[in-house]
Design an enzyme around this catalytic site. Structure first.
Site, PDB file in Angstrom:
ATOM      1  N   THR A  68       0.933  -0.989   0.049  1.00 58.10           N
ATOM      2  CA  THR A  68       0.014  -0.189   0.134  1.00 58.10           C
ATOM      3  C   THR A  68       0.893   1.423  -0.175  1.00 58.10           C
ATOM      4  O   THR A  68       1.905   1.141   0.466  1.00 58.10           O
ATOM      5  CB  THR A  68      -0.857  -0.469   0.936  1.00 58.10           C
ATOM      6  OG1 THR A  68      -0.556   0.060   2.494  1.00 58.10           O
ATOM      7  CG2 THR A  68      -2.016  -1.715   0.894  1.00 58.10           C
ATOM      8  N   THR A  93       1.359   4.233   2.068  1.00 53.52           N
ATOM      9  CA  THR A  93       2.219   4.763   2.814  1.00 53.52           C
ATOM     10  C   THR A  93       2.977   4.105   3.378  1.00 53.52           C
ATOM     11  O   THR A  93       4.379   4.188   3.322  1.00 53.52           O
ATOM     12  CB  THR A  93       1.216   5.893   3.749  1.00 53.52           C
ATOM     13  OG1 THR A  93       0.704   6.327   3.254  1.00 53.52           O
ATOM     14  CG2 THR A  93       1.765   6.140   4.994  1.00 53.52           C
ATOM     15  N   CYS A  94       2.410   2.533   3.425  1.00 51.51           N
ATOM     16  CA  CYS A  94       3.213   1.649   4.138  1.00 51.51           C
ATOM     17  C   CYS A  94       5.111   1.334   2.707  1.00 51.51           C
ATOM     18  O   CYS A  94       5.777   1.448   3.555  1.00 51.51           O
ATOM     19  CB  CYS A  94       2.461   0.585   3.953  1.00 51.51           C
ATOM     20  SG  CYS A  94       1.338   0.932   4.819  1.00 51.51           S
ATOM     21  N   SER A  95       4.785   1.276   1.672  1.00 52.31           N
ATOM     22  CA  SER A  95       5.378   1.319   0.703  1.00 52.31           C
ATOM     23  C   SER A  95       6.489   2.449   0.196  1.00 52.31           C
ATOM     24  O   SER A  95       7.600   1.879  -0.111  1.00 52.31           O
ATOM     25  CB  SER A  95       5.224   0.273  -0.630  1.00 52.31           C
ATOM     26  OG  SER A  95       4.401  -1.135  -0.196  1.00 52.31           O
ATOM     27  N   LEU A 136       7.987   2.059   5.656  1.00 49.90           N
ATOM     28  CA  LEU A 136       9.261   1.083   5.531  1.00 49.90           C
ATOM     29  C   LEU A 136      10.225   0.869   5.560  1.00 49.90           C
ATOM     30  O   LEU A 136      11.477   0.968   5.984  1.00 49.90           O
ATOM     31  CB  LEU A 136       8.416  -0.744   4.590  1.00 49.90           C
ATOM     32  CG  LEU A 136       9.603  -1.603   4.744  1.00 49.90           C
ATOM     33  CD1 LEU A 136       9.740  -2.399   5.492  1.00 49.90           C
ATOM     34  CD2 LEU A 136       8.865  -2.633   3.274  1.00 49.90           C
TER      35      LEU A 136
END
Length: 182
Positions: free
Chosen positions: A53, A55-57, A61
């Site tokens: 997703t 924001t996560c990627s 992270l």
């Protein structure tokens, strides 16, 4: 909020590389427990709504991956990213992100996330049950510091990000080191 709380003991169903297996998928099942990941170590655990997703990627992270040496210099032994995704998804995401420093933990059934009180519905995005975004400094299986995004609720219309950022956790570790030195 959850400082002093002991992490729930659950079993995670992971897939690990096994060079004795031939073919395009040389992995085997390996169960790991909460203790396997956290016992005797001071670690950063961060959890997010989903692998791959935006924001996560794009931010969370990669920020932890790039900042690993800074965390190590502040007494962190390991950094783990958890999501309510299965081991196949988490491994492919780790591969796609070229992870070398951050370990991924698949909470496929959401059991750990549920027992942490962080399982939310994301039906508004077609995700189903997922983790609310948070991070923690965990010392030997006990939460030392807790960083939760505001607005914890089912089907939240936004994806808040800031409290659980690597930058925010580094600020905490700097303040803790300054406090200890005083």
């Amino acid at each position: 909020m959850k400082a002093g709380y002991k992490l729930p003991e659950v079993t995670f169903h992971t897939r690990v590389r096994d060079d004795s297996i031939e073919g395009p998928n040389p992995f085997k099942w390996e169960d790991k427990t909460t203790s396997d990941y956290f016992k005797g170590k001071r670690v950063v655990l961060f959890s997010l709504p989903g692998a791959f997703t935006p924001t996560c990627s794009t931010y969370q992270l990669p920020g932890f991956e790039k900042g690993f040496a800074d965390f190590q210099a502040k007494g962190i032994d390991a950094i783990y990213c958890m999501s309510v995704n299965d081991a196949f998804v988490m491994n492919q995401w780790a591969k796609g992100q070229n992870l070398e420093n951050v370990g991924v933990i698949p909470d496929g059934s959401g059991e750990f996330t549920r027992r942490m009180g962080m399982l939310v519905r994301k039906d508004n995005l077609g995700f189903g049950l997922r983790s609310w975004r948070y991070a923690a400094i965990v010392n030997d299986g006990e939460i030392e510091a807790w960083f939760e995004e505001p607005g914890l609720c089912d089907n939240h219309g936004e994806d808040p990000y800031g409290e659980s950022s690597p930058e925010n956790l580094l600020k905490y570790l700097d303040a803790k080191a300054a406090e200890a030195a005083a």
